[in-house]
Design an enzyme around this catalytic site. Structure first.
Site, mmCIF file in Angstrom:
data_model
loop_
_atom_site.group_PDB
_atom_site.id
_atom_site.type_symbol
_atom_site.label_atom_id
_atom_site.label_comp_id
_atom_site.label_asym_id
_atom_site.label_seq_id
_atom_site.Cartn_x
_atom_site.Cartn_y
_atom_site.Cartn_z
ATOM 1 N N GLY A 1 0.815 -1.206 0.000
ATOM 2 C CA GLY A 1 0.000 0.000 0.000
ATOM 3 C C GLY A 1 0.850 1.258 0.000
ATOM 4 N N HIS B 1 -7.843 28.486 39.070
ATOM 5 C CA HIS B 1 -9.144 29.150 38.931
ATOM 6 C C HIS B 1 -8.949 30.416 38.105
ATOM 7 C CE1 HIS B 1 -13.154 30.623 39.946
ATOM 8 N NE2 HIS B 1 -12.590 31.818 40.178
ATOM 9 N N PHE C 1 3.201 3.923 1.515
ATOM 10 C CA PHE C 1 4.215 3.805 2.554
ATOM 11 C C PHE C 1 3.892 4.745 3.715
ATOM 12 C CE2 PHE C 1 8.201 4.195 4.732
ATOM 13 C CZ PHE C 1 8.767 2.936 4.598
ATOM 14 N N GLY C 2 4.013 4.226 4.920
ATOM 15 C CA GLY C 2 3.778 5.019 6.115
ATOM 16 C C GLY C 2 2.544 4.619 6.894
ATOM 17 N N GLY C 3 1.689 3.797 6.296
ATOM 18 C CA GLY C 3 0.560 3.254 7.029
ATOM 19 C C GLY C 3 -0.659 4.161 7.109
ATOM 20 N N THR C 4 -1.657 3.690 7.849
ATOM 21 C CA THR C 4 -2.966 4.347 7.933
ATOM 22 C C THR C 4 -2.891 5.725 8.566
ATOM 23 O OG1 THR C 4 -4.116 2.215 8.063
ATOM 24 C CG2 THR C 4 -5.285 4.143 8.897
ATOM 25 N N CYS C 5 -2.252 5.834 9.734
ATOM 26 C CA CYS C 5 -2.277 7.095 10.489
ATOM 27 C C CYS C 5 -1.726 8.248 9.666
ATOM 28 C CB CYS C 5 -1.492 6.939 11.786
ATOM 29 S SG CYS C 5 -1.416 8.457 12.761
#
Length: 470
Positions: A33, A446, A35-39
């Site tokens: 696929g 606060h 390069f580097g993946g889904t994220c």
């Protein structure tokens, strides 16, 4: 036949496994696929790069309620898309070139593989790859329901929707989970007419019931929501897509320019031949691992084969995959001193509008395990001074604790910057800090919005003991 010291299937978090330890050793990295993946390419990073400008666009309506006149004149979709993917595509390509051409000890294969045996892979082109050690990090892919018209032009998944040529005027989103809800918020804020369709009676059903109900109500005020509607099919005539649904036995049809199918993701393990090797898998196809990230077969670890990420866990979260990768790095390099994966207090966030963040058990899960020992509180954002300043009518913090130990069992936040507000609660759950010590020990600024967390902790009603801070 090519032999390697290490073969990694997947270039997402698996890419980070190639450390200096492997200098002088032969490594294969395999990914058919992008390069580097889904994220990097189709997940966390590009989606959040769309989320932020969408938040700016949505702030116009929020400002009006506070007496500030602002206008939203539309989104330059093409410019936004090109800015985002101009950066991401360059990173992906640079990573691919680095692995393929700049490291003499690394060989990149850009085709699908499957196991021929526990120590051999076969590529689509018939090449044999053997290795001393393997890591399966193949990620996941979008699930498509098998209905007529699902493959029509204009029907997209999260992998393709972000690269549209233009912002759609009408968008139908199929799905009620985090991917569907994030994209609904993005396209709605940028100017599309959005209808989100879910087959059950609420959005974000995997969340705590109070969060799911609150989010469903909030989303319904922003974009169109159709619940209890089952997809029957999709048709196209000219440029118009017609989504056919069924609710209570009656037909319902929605017209759109674009349809996004976001009904879930499935692990990319089905093409690897893992079943034939006897590897243990869950019902969804994800690989079962031991505490050291080793693949299991018949409940026993398979020496030399590790797994990580969406292919081998149930969370499908990048921060989990990254932690798993660090564990795998250590255990590959130190087989005589392996360390287990720590899965305490795994959090997640949904960057929709409103935002959601959570860690630990839902109330249903907590009561199933601890019964009447569960303390529960829901604290509105609007109960604090900063909440007044925002005129917030939606945000809530829900906490669950054990009345005997004072320890948090779960934390669930919906509202402005929920993903930031939850971090101290994550740390408390991880470290075993009790509710009273957390609420009464450190100072809480606060009138910061974080006071809503402080007030929720106090609202659990844990009695103050002699050794507790006042």
């Amino acid at each position: 036949m090519a032999h390697y010291d290490l073969a990694i299937i997947g270039s997402g978090s698996g890419n980070s496994l190639i450390t200096e330890h492997w200098d002088g050793r032969k490594v294969a990295i395999i990914d058919a696929g992008i390069f580097g993946g889904t994220c990097l390419n189709v997940g966390c990073i590009p989606t959040k790069m769309f989320v932020y400008p969408a938040q700016l666009a949505a702030s116009v309506a929020e400002a009006k309620a506070l007496g500030v006149s602002m206008t939203f004149d539309g989104a330059d979709w093409a410019s936004m898309r090109d800015r985002i993917f101009g950066r991401i595509d360059a990173i992906s390509e640079a990573g691919k070139n680095y692995r393929a051409h700049e490291l003499e000890n690394v060989t990149l294969y850009t085709e699908h593989v499957r196991f021929a045996s526990r120590n051999e892979l076969l590529t689509e082109s018939g090449q044999s790859i053997t290795a001393d050690k393997f890591v399966i990090a193949t990620g996941s892919r979008a699930v498509l329901p098998q209905v007529p018209g699902i493959d029509l032009p204009g029907v997209h998944t999260s992998d393709t929707i972000m690269r549209l040529d233009q912002l759609p005027k009408r968008l139908v989103i199929l799905g009620g989970g985090y991917i569907a809800s994030e994209f609904a918020a993005v396209f709605w804020a940028l100017g599309s007419e959005v209808i989100q369709v879910n087959r059950s009676g609420a959005l974000m059903r995997r969340q705590d019931a109070d969060i799911s109900a609150a989010f469903t109500q909030a989303a319904s005020k922003r974009w169109g929501v159709e619940l209890d509607a089952a997809l029957q099919g999709i048709e196209k005539e000219g440029d118009v897509l017609t989504v056919s649904l069924e609710r209570d036995g009656r037909p319902l049809q929605l017209e759109a320019d674009v349809v996004l199918v976001a009904t879930g993701r499935t692990p990319n393990t089905d093409g690897l031949g893992v079943a034939e090797l006897g590897f243990d898998t869950r019902e969804d196809g994800s690989l079962v691992l031991d505490d050291y990230q080793r693949i299991l077969a018949a409940g026993r670890p398979v020496e030399g084969i590790f797994g990580l990420g969406d292919a081998a866990n149930t969370e499908q979260l990048k921060h989990v995959a990254n932690r798993e990768a660090r564990v795998v790095v250590h255990n590959l390099e130190n087989p005589d001193d392996m360390r287990p994966m720590d899965r305490r207090a795994v959090p997640a966030a949904v960057f929709s509008n409103p935002q959601i963040a959570y860690v630990g058990a839902t109330e249903e899960e907590a009561r199933a395990e601890h019964g009447d020992a569960v303390l529960s509180v829901v604290q509105p954002y609007g109960s604090t001074a900063y909440g007044w300043a925002m005129e917030d009518q939606e945000g809530i913090v829900k906490l669950l604790a054990h009345k005997d130990t004072g320890l948090l069992l779960g934390a669930h936040i919906m509202g402005h910057e929920a993903s930031l507000l939850i971090q101290p609660l994550i740390q408390a759950m991880y470290s075993g800090l009790d509710v009273n010590s957390m609420a009464r020990g450190p100072y809480w600024i606060h009138p910061a919005l974080s006071e809503v967390v402080e007030n929720a902790l106090l609202g659990l009603g844990m009695p103050v003991g002699a050794g507790d801070p006042l």
